[in-house]
Design a protein around this motif. Structure first.
Motif, PDB file in Angstrom:
ATOM      1  N   ASP A  30     -31.717  38.967 -32.811  1.00  0.00           N
ATOM      2  CA  ASP A  30     -32.728  37.932 -32.545  1.00  0.00           C
ATOM      3  C   ASP A  30     -33.432  37.511 -33.834  1.00  0.00           C
ATOM      4  O   ASP A  30     -33.726  36.326 -34.043  1.00  0.00           O
ATOM      5  CB  ASP A  30     -33.747  38.442 -31.533  1.00  0.00           C
ATOM      6  CG  ASP A  30     -33.136  38.659 -30.155  1.00  0.00           C
ATOM      7  OD1 ASP A  30     -32.071  38.073 -29.884  1.00  0.00           O
ATOM      8  OD2 ASP A  30     -33.715  39.424 -29.361  1.00  0.00           O
ATOM      9  N   ILE A  31     -33.699  38.481 -34.692  1.00  0.00           N
ATOM     10  CA  ILE A  31     -34.343  38.168 -35.980  1.00  0.00           C
ATOM     11  C   ILE A  31     -33.432  37.288 -36.824  1.00  0.00           C
ATOM     12  O   ILE A  31     -33.887  36.325 -37.463  1.00  0.00           O
ATOM     13  CB  ILE A  31     -34.706  39.471 -36.719  1.00  0.00           C
ATOM     14  CG1 ILE A  31     -35.850  40.196 -35.993  1.00  0.00           C
ATOM     15  CG2 ILE A  31     -35.103  39.187 -38.165  1.00  0.00           C
ATOM     16  CD1 ILE A  31     -36.163  41.559 -36.561  1.00  0.00           C
ATOM     17  N   GLU A  32     -32.140  37.603 -36.840  1.00  0.00           N
ATOM     18  CA  GLU A  32     -31.193  36.797 -37.624  1.00  0.00           C
ATOM     19  C   GLU A  32     -31.124  35.369 -37.087  1.00  0.00           C
ATOM     20  O   GLU A  32     -31.099  34.406 -37.861  1.00  0.00           O
ATOM     21  CB  GLU A  32     -29.797  37.433 -37.576  1.00  0.00           C
ATOM     22  CG  GLU A  32     -29.691  38.761 -38.303  1.00  0.00           C
ATOM     23  CD  GLU A  32     -29.834  38.613 -39.804  1.00  0.00           C
ATOM     24  OE1 GLU A  32     -29.647  37.491 -40.309  1.00  0.00           O
ATOM     25  OE2 GLU A  32     -30.129  39.609 -40.475  1.00  0.00           O
ATOM     26  N   ILE A  33     -31.124  35.229 -35.763  1.00  0.00           N
ATOM     27  CA  ILE A  33     -31.079  33.887 -35.172  1.00  0.00           C
ATOM     28  C   ILE A  33     -32.344  33.114 -35.518  1.00  0.00           C
ATOM     29  O   ILE A  33     -32.300  31.935 -35.900  1.00  0.00           O
ATOM     30  CB  ILE A  33     -30.897  33.984 -33.650  1.00  0.00           C
ATOM     31  CG1 ILE A  33     -29.506  34.531 -33.315  1.00  0.00           C
ATOM     32  CG2 ILE A  33     -31.086  32.619 -32.993  1.00  0.00           C
ATOM     33  CD1 ILE A  33     -29.274  34.771 -31.846  1.00  0.00           C
ATOM     34  N   SER A  34     -33.493  33.768 -35.385  1.00  0.00           N
ATOM     35  CA  SER A  34     -34.763  33.108 -35.712  1.00  0.00           C
ATOM     36  C   SER A  34     -34.824  32.740 -37.189  1.00  0.00           C
ATOM     37  O   SER A  34     -35.254  31.644 -37.554  1.00  0.00           O
ATOM     38  CB  SER A  34     -35.928  34.029 -35.337  1.00  0.00           C
ATOM     39  OG  SER A  34     -37.158  33.459 -35.713  1.00  0.00           O
ATOM     40  N   TYR A  35     -34.372  33.651 -38.044  1.00  0.00           N
ATOM     41  CA  TYR A  35     -34.379  33.380 -39.481  1.00  0.00           C
ATOM     42  C   TYR A  35     -33.457  32.209 -39.821  1.00  0.00           C
ATOM     43  O   TYR A  35     -33.822  31.322 -40.610  1.00  0.00           O
ATOM     44  CB  TYR A  35     -33.946  34.633 -40.224  1.00  0.00           C
ATOM     45  CG  TYR A  35     -33.886  34.483 -41.723  1.00  0.00           C
ATOM     46  CD1 TYR A  35     -35.038  34.297 -42.476  1.00  0.00           C
ATOM     47  CD2 TYR A  35     -32.664  34.518 -42.396  1.00  0.00           C
ATOM     48  CE1 TYR A  35     -34.973  34.156 -43.848  1.00  0.00           C
ATOM     49  CE2 TYR A  35     -32.587  34.382 -43.763  1.00  0.00           C
ATOM     50  CZ  TYR A  35     -33.755  34.197 -44.489  1.00  0.00           C
ATOM     51  OH  TYR A  35     -33.687  34.050 -45.851  1.00  0.00           O
ATOM     52  N   ALA A  36     -32.266  32.211 -39.229  1.00  0.00           N
ATOM     53  CA  ALA A  36     -31.328  31.106 -39.478  1.00  0.00           C
ATOM     54  C   ALA A  36     -31.907  29.777 -39.010  1.00  0.00           C
ATOM     55  O   ALA A  36     -31.768  28.745 -39.676  1.00  0.00           O
ATOM     56  CB  ALA A  36     -29.999  31.383 -38.774  1.00  0.00           C
ATOM     57  N   LYS A  37     -32.585  29.800 -37.869  1.00  0.00           N
ATOM     58  CA  LYS A  37     -33.196  28.572 -37.354  1.00  0.00           C
ATOM     59  C   LYS A  37     -34.281  28.074 -38.288  1.00  0.00           C
ATOM     60  O   LYS A  37     -34.373  26.868 -38.582  1.00  0.00           O
ATOM     61  CB  LYS A  37     -33.776  28.831 -35.962  1.00  0.00           C
ATOM     62  CG  LYS A  37     -34.385  27.604 -35.303  1.00  0.00           C
ATOM     63  CD  LYS A  37     -34.909  27.934 -33.915  1.00  0.00           C
ATOM     64  CE  LYS A  37     -35.528  26.684 -33.267  1.00  0.00           C
ATOM     65  NZ  LYS A  37     -36.061  26.998 -31.922  1.00  0.00           N
ATOM     66  N   GLN A  38     -35.110  28.972 -38.784  1.00  0.00           N
ATOM     67  CA  GLN A  38     -36.170  28.571 -39.709  1.00  0.00           C
ATOM     68  C   GLN A  38     -35.587  28.044 -41.014  1.00  0.00           C
ATOM     69  O   GLN A  38     -36.088  27.063 -41.580  1.00  0.00           O
ATOM     70  CB  GLN A  38     -37.095  29.755 -39.966  1.00  0.00           C
ATOM     71  CG  GLN A  38     -37.908  30.187 -38.752  1.00  0.00           C
ATOM     72  CD  GLN A  38     -38.788  31.381 -39.046  1.00  0.00           C
ATOM     73  OE1 GLN A  38     -39.007  31.728 -40.195  1.00  0.00           O
ATOM     74  NE2 GLN A  38     -39.299  32.004 -38.000  1.00  0.00           N
ATOM     75  N   GLY A  89     -26.120  29.505 -41.828  1.00  0.00           N
ATOM     76  CA  GLY A  89     -24.985  29.667 -40.935  1.00  0.00           C
ATOM     77  C   GLY A  89     -24.402  31.071 -40.984  1.00  0.00           C
ATOM     78  O   GLY A  89     -23.946  31.607 -39.957  1.00  0.00           O
ATOM     79  N   GLN A  90     -24.440  31.708 -42.156  1.00  0.00           N
ATOM     80  CA  GLN A  90     -23.934  33.070 -42.258  1.00  0.00           C
ATOM     81  C   GLN A  90     -24.827  34.060 -41.501  1.00  0.00           C
ATOM     82  O   GLN A  90     -24.353  35.043 -40.943  1.00  0.00           O
ATOM     83  CB  GLN A  90     -23.827  33.468 -43.739  1.00  0.00           C
ATOM     84  CG  GLN A  90     -22.813  32.652 -44.503  1.00  0.00           C
ATOM     85  CD  GLN A  90     -21.478  32.596 -43.780  1.00  0.00           C
ATOM     86  OE1 GLN A  90     -20.887  33.624 -43.454  1.00  0.00           O
ATOM     87  NE2 GLN A  90     -20.990  31.383 -43.520  1.00  0.00           N
ATOM     88  N   HIS A  91     -26.108  33.797 -41.474  1.00  0.00           N
ATOM     89  CA  HIS A  91     -27.001  34.646 -40.674  1.00  0.00           C
ATOM     90  C   HIS A  91     -26.729  34.445 -39.180  1.00  0.00           C
ATOM     91  O   HIS A  91     -26.870  35.390 -38.388  1.00  0.00           O
ATOM     92  CB  HIS A  91     -28.460  34.344 -41.011  1.00  0.00           C
ATOM     93  CG  HIS A  91     -28.893  34.924 -42.321  1.00  0.00           C
ATOM     94  ND1 HIS A  91     -29.343  36.220 -42.447  1.00  0.00           N
ATOM     95  CD2 HIS A  91     -28.920  34.398 -43.572  1.00  0.00           C
ATOM     96  CE1 HIS A  91     -29.639  36.464 -43.708  1.00  0.00           C
ATOM     97  NE2 HIS A  91     -29.396  35.368 -44.419  1.00  0.00           N
TER      98      HIS A  91
END
Length: 588
Positions: A44-52, A92-94
């Motif tokens: 979830d953190i990776e998805i949130s970070y990638a979105k930001q 995208g890699q995250h």
């Protein structure tokens, strides 16, 4: 009895071991669940970070038809754009990390937990069943043992009663026989109970032996193997957790290398040359100032450099007659809070260049910029012509195929499209000729570096000379590239006219200029903030005096009082000219 107590003790110990194993295996399942939850939160953190990161990259992307998009021709701006694109790939890699964590760990652990719980439940069910089975046999054994003991005691009592009856002489023979039969029956029952007890004991010993040496060890072995598989699966998941990050490192490294390469591609000198090319005007530099000899009784004219951006306040002196003397508004010269009309017009041209507004022939631009715009327009139209011609050739070939093979299509169906394309090509070619004509005219007017400089101050700065105004207006109307590129013949005629005008000395004498007369009034239709030098701020509804009309550049010169005057946009005021100037007229 001792063997019975030992059996009970073993059963109790075995039950305690099952309880301990049950607690331990439950703790192991909870550990797997906790680790799975940890990986999910990391995902979830990776998805949130990638979105930001994506939102950040999108936020700083240049907007279409904006100044930021115009700046992308500079290497530093292109490098920043490349960095944003690489940052988007980095995000995208995250997302790939989050996706792999979900598919390779979270999903697999969830499925494995379901299987693990089912297997654990099955093993403990088998253990409890085996315990219940041995406990049931033990109870049967104890029951048969107690019954055997009871029957033996009953047989002993019957035997003793028979012996007493047999020894008593007062007892009848029939009673003695009855007591003997009763004793024999009790002995037979005791013998049967003994046989039953023996059978139960044998069976229990067999079952107990199988229970402690086969069933329970097998169940414990399965639980041990289950626990080892659980621990091994956790280790594999932890290894996968690290591998998921390691797999994207090469691509992340490429993204970082791309950012570094973009930074190294910045070329300051190239960017500075781009700025020069973008804003190069093509104006001719001013010529040399002529020498004026001093003679008795003659006053030398005060000359101000056309290239100076400052004007000495000491040059504005009092006239002998007591009138105020004001400096002349030469090109690019400050006079209190006013600039020349040429500077204001140039500023508006630069603004039009940036905003992309103006007439079709780009006559609002300086010569060099106009030439570039016209050339770019010609190139774009030529590309459209080539595209139309390619499509026309393709349709012509198609028509030929239809003529040879009518079953494939009707050749006449292509004719309307061919006619339309021919008309489009003809229209585009006429557009090219029109723009090429403007381009040839501009290139013919651009100054050559080898040409001697010519002075043009008289063309732009004469304020009261009617002949100069008329000539300048005529030049604006006849020249397609605006008021900056008057031809040589017009310039020569104006110079001669100015030289022969009696008011020439007074008009251009820096120390003898009179205040411009009022030619009408105006009312501010809109408020205007005069931030540029040479302009004046007005508020909506304010009444002002007009001292110079709009000469086609969009600016009108007005006066508030003796000290405040400047230029305002003509579209911002409603002008009322006096009848003794150019006839009664009103325009907005």
């Amino acid at each position: 009895m001792e063997s019975g107590r030992a059996t009970l003790l073993k059963e109790q110990q075995l039950k305690d071991q099952f309880d301990n194993l049950e607690k331990h295996t439950q703790s192991g399942i909870e550990f797997v669940e906790r680790y799975s939850k940890f990986v999910k939160e990391r995902s979830d953190i990776e998805i949130s970070y990638a979105k930001q990161i994506r939102n950040l990259s999108k936020k700083y992307q240049p907007k279409k038809n904006s100044r930021e998009e115009e700046e992308n021709k500079y290497t530093s701006c292109r490098a920043f754009l490349s960095t944003l694109n690489e940052l988007n790939d980095y995000a995208g890699q995250h997302e790939v990390i989050a996706e792999n964590l979900t598919s390779q760990i979270i999903t697999e652990l969830s499925r494995y937990l379901t299987e693990l719980k089912a297997e654990r439940k099955s093993h403990f069910h088998d253990g409890r069943k085996a315990q219940q089975q041995i406990e049931s046999l033990w109870k049967q054994l104890e029951s048969s043992k107690r019954r055997f003991e009871r029957d033996c005691k009953e047989a002993d009592r019957a035997q003793q009663y028979f012996e007493r009856m047999d020894a008593d002489i007062n007892v009848t023979k029939a009673d003695v026989e009855k007591a003997r039969q009763q004793a024999q029956m009790r002995h037979q029952i005791a013998a049967d109970s003994k046989t039953e007890y023996s059978n139960y004991l044998t069976k229990f010993n067999q079952e107990q032996n199988e229970h402690y040496y086969t069933l329970i060890p097998n169940i414990f072995q399965k639980l041990q193997e289950m626990e080892e598989r659980r621990i091994e699966r956790v280790g594999v998941s932890m290894k996968t957790y690290a591998e998921v990050d390691r797999e994207v490192l090469p691509i992340v490294g490429k993204c970082l290398d791309g950012m570094t390469k973009a930074a190294e591609s910045i070329e300051p000198k190239t960017d500075s040359k781009q700025v020069v090319e973008s804003y190069k005007s093509g104006f001719e530099p001013p010529g040399d100032v002529e020498f004026e000899d001093y003679g008795p009784g003659q006053t030398m004219k005060r000359t101000v450099s056309e290239t100076s951006l400052s004007n000495s306040r000491g040059e504005a002196k009092e006239r002998p007659g007591g009138g105020k003397s004001k400096g002349k508004l030469w090109p690019f010269i400050k006079n209190k809070n006013k600039l020349s009309l040429k500077l204001i017009t140039f500023n508006s041209h630069v603004r039009n260049l940036i905003e992309g507004s103006g007439p079709e022939d780009f006559s609002h631009l300086p010569p060099e910029q106009r030439r570039k715009k016209l050339q770019a327009k010609i190139d774009d139209i030529n590309k459209d012509i080539q595209k139309e011609m390619d499509q026309k050739d393709a349709l012509t070939k198609m028509k030929g195929v239809y003529e040879k093979n009518p079953q494939m299509g009707d050749p006449a169906s292509v004719d309307p499209r061919l006619v339309e394309m021919a008309m489009n090509i003809e229209k585009l070619q006429s557009e090219v000729q029109k723009f090429e004509g403007w381009l040839a005219e501009v290139e013919g007017r651009l100054p050559s570096r080898s040409d001697p400089p010519r002075r043009q101050s008289g063309l732009y700065e004469s304020q009261n000379s009617t002949m100069v105004d008329n000539n300048c207006a005529q030049d604006r109307e006849s020249s397609p590239d605006g008021s900056y590129t008057e031809d040589q013949s017009s310039e020569t005629q104006v110079k001669v006219a100015i030289a022969n005008t009696p008011e020439f000395d007074d008009e251009f004498d820096d120390g003898d200029e009179e205040t411009l007369p009022t030619i009408g009034t105006c009312k501010a239709v809109y408020s205007f903030e005069g931030h540029n030098e040479g302009t004046i701020s007005v508020t909506e509804g304010e009444l002002l005096f007009v001292i110079e009309q709009d000469k086609g550049d969009g600016w009108t010169r007005v006066r508030r009082n003796e000290e405040e005057e400047g230029y305002v946009p003509t579209s911002y005021v409603e002008v009322f000219l006096e009848t003794n100037t150019k006839g009664a007229m009103t325009y907005i």
